[in-house]
Design a protein around this motif. Sequence first.
Motif, PDB file in Angstrom:
ATOM      1  N   ALA A  51     -20.280  -6.169   9.457  1.00 43.76           N
ATOM      2  CA  ALA A  51     -20.888  -5.031   8.744  1.00 43.76           C
ATOM      3  C   ALA A  51     -20.756  -3.734   9.538  1.00 43.76           C
ATOM      4  O   ALA A  51     -20.843  -2.648   8.965  1.00 43.76           O
ATOM      5  N   ARG A  52     -20.563  -3.837  10.849  1.00 41.60           N
ATOM      6  CA  ARG A  52     -20.469  -2.628  11.670  1.00 41.60           C
ATOM      7  C   ARG A  52     -19.025  -2.275  12.012  1.00 41.60           C
ATOM      8  O   ARG A  52     -18.772  -1.409  12.851  1.00 41.60           O
ATOM      9  N   LEU A  53     -18.078  -2.929  11.344  1.00 41.08           N
ATOM     10  CA  LEU A  53     -16.668  -2.684  11.670  1.00 41.08           C
ATOM     11  C   LEU A  53     -15.932  -2.006  10.515  1.00 41.08           C
ATOM     12  O   LEU A  53     -16.118  -2.358   9.347  1.00 41.08           O
ATOM     13  N   ALA A  54     -15.113  -1.038  10.869  1.00 42.22           N
ATOM     14  CA  ALA A  54     -14.196  -0.415   9.909  1.00 42.22           C
ATOM     15  C   ALA A  54     -12.780  -0.641  10.439  1.00 42.22           C
ATOM     16  O   ALA A  54     -12.586  -0.909  11.626  1.00 42.22           O
ATOM     17  N   VAL A  55     -11.793  -0.536   9.551  1.00 46.13           N
ATOM     18  CA  VAL A  55     -10.397  -0.692   9.995  1.00 46.13           C
ATOM     19  C   VAL A  55      -9.623   0.596   9.737  1.00 46.13           C
ATOM     20  O   VAL A  55      -9.888   1.315   8.765  1.00 46.13           O
ATOM     21  N   HIS A  56      -8.679   0.858  10.632  1.00 47.15           N
ATOM     22  CA  HIS A  56      -7.931   2.128  10.607  1.00 47.15           C
ATOM     23  C   HIS A  56      -6.462   1.790  10.855  1.00 47.15           C
ATOM     24  O   HIS A  56      -6.030   1.619  11.992  1.00 47.15           O
ATOM     25  N   PHE A  57      -5.717   1.648   9.758  1.00 47.05           N
ATOM     26  CA  PHE A  57      -4.331   1.195   9.894  1.00 47.05           C
ATOM     27  C   PHE A  57      -3.332   2.333   9.701  1.00 47.05           C
ATOM     28  O   PHE A  57      -3.557   3.255   8.902  1.00 47.05           O
ATOM     29  N   HIS A  58      -2.236   2.218  10.431  1.00 50.25           N
ATOM     30  CA  HIS A  58      -1.080   3.097  10.231  1.00 50.25           C
ATOM     31  C   HIS A  58       0.029   2.245   9.623  1.00 50.25           C
ATOM     32  O   HIS A  58       0.085   1.031   9.841  1.00 50.25           O
ATOM     33  N   ASP A  59       0.932   2.903   8.869  1.00 53.14           N
ATOM     34  CA  ASP A  59       1.868   2.140   8.035  1.00 53.14           C
ATOM     35  C   ASP A  59       3.288   2.087   8.606  1.00 53.14           C
ATOM     36  O   ASP A  59       4.241   1.868   7.861  1.00 53.14           O
ATOM     37  N   THR A  60       3.421   2.231   9.913  1.00 51.37           N
ATOM     38  CA  THR A  60       4.734   2.311  10.563  1.00 51.37           C
ATOM     39  C   THR A  60       5.684   1.188  10.125  1.00 51.37           C
ATOM     40  O   THR A  60       6.853   1.436   9.849  1.00 51.37           O
TER      41      THR A  60
END
Length: 320
Positions: free
Chosen positions: A217-226
Motif C-alpha cells: 500500500a505504501r509503494l508506487a512504481v515509476h517505469f521508463h519505456d527504454t
Amino acid sequence: MTESIPAGLPMPMHVSGLPARVRIHEVGPRDGLQNEQMVVPVEVKADFIRRLADTGLSTIEATSFVHPKWVPQLADAEQLMPMLKGVPARLPVLVPNERGLERALALGVREIAVFGSATESFARANLNRTVDESIAMFAPVVARAREARVRVRGYVSMCFGDPWEGAVPLPQVVRVCRSLMDIGCDELSLGDTIGVATPGHVLALLSALNEAGISTARLAVHFHDTYGQALANTFAALQHGVTTVDASAGGLGGCPYAKSATGNLATEDLVWMLHGLGIETGVDLGRLTATSVWMAAHLGRPSPSRTVRALSGTTSYEEQ
Ligand code: HMG
Ligand code: MG
C-alpha cells in the motif's frame, strides 16, 4: 479530440485480482520538462498543469526546488507555484535538502518528494553525495516536513539497473528503501530510471520489500519505456497489488543525470491499458491526448507515446 477515440474502445475486460482503481501520479511537468533542451516558459508550464488537472489527474508533480544550476529547466519554481493557486489537484514538488524545503514551504507547498538512489554512482551524479550521505541529507527534511504536516514521498532511482554499475542487487535496493521508510517517508516510488526492468524482476523486488516489512500500500512504481517493458512491468505491479503508478503525459522525459534514460511511461499508454482492464483512473483520455499534442507543438517534436500517435492520427507534431 475525445471523438477521435473509436467508440467503445478500449473494451473493458476485467482480470480478477487487479485493483478497481489506480491513482496516477503524473510527472510530466517535473520529470518530463526537466529533461528538455529548451526551457519552457513559465506561463506554458502553468497552462500545461492546469490542462492536466482538467483531464481528471488528481496528482501532478509540478516542479523541483533543487539547485538552479543543476536543473536550469526548473529554475522558475518560485514563479510557477503561485500561478497554480486553485488548481484542483495535489501538486507535489521535489526537494533534495533543507534549503529546498524552506523554498517550498515559503510557497505553501503541501507535498514533497525526496529522491534517493539505490546505487552509489547515481547518488554521486544526481546529488553530489554517497547513498548514506543522501539519506542523512533527507532525514531533517522529512522530519521538518512531517512537523509541518507535509506529506513526503521518497523516490528510489536505479532500482533495477544502473548505467555505470549494471544490474542492481535486490538487497541493495531494499536497504535504501528501508532507510527512506525509517526516516519517515509516507510512500516510496520505485524508479526504473533507465528502463531495464522486466516483470519477474518487478515482482521479485516487490516481494523482497514486503519481506522487509514495507507494505504494498505504501509503494508506487515509476517505469521508463527504454526496452518497451513499462506496461508489462506495470501489469505485474498491479497483480501484486500496487495501486499508485507514475507516468508522464505524452511520454515526456528521462533524467538529465542518467544519459541512457529515455522517456517515462506515457500516461496515455497507461490509461489506455487501465481502462481496457476496467480499472478506474478518473482521467479523460481524449483531453489528455489533446494536452500532449498541444505540448508537443510547444516542444517542437512529436510525442513518443503510441497512444497519442494513434489517437491523434499522426506522427508529426506539425500535423498534430
Ligand atoms: P551541492 O553542489 O553539493 O550543494 O549540490 P551544496 O549543498 O554544497 O550547496 C552549494 C550551494 O548551492 C549553496 O550556495 C547552497 O545554498 C545552494 P552557496 O552557499 O554556495 O551560495 N543550494 C541550493 N540552492 C537552491 N536550492 C537548493 C539548494 N541546495 C543547495 N535546493 C544538490 C547538492 C542536492 C543541491 C544538487 O546536487 C542538486 O540540486 N541536485 C538535483 C538534481 C536533480 O534534480 N536531478 C533530477 C531529479 S532525480 C530524477 O529525475 C529521478 C526520478 O525522476 C526517478 C526516476 O526517474 O527514476 C526522481
Ligand atoms: Mg522518471
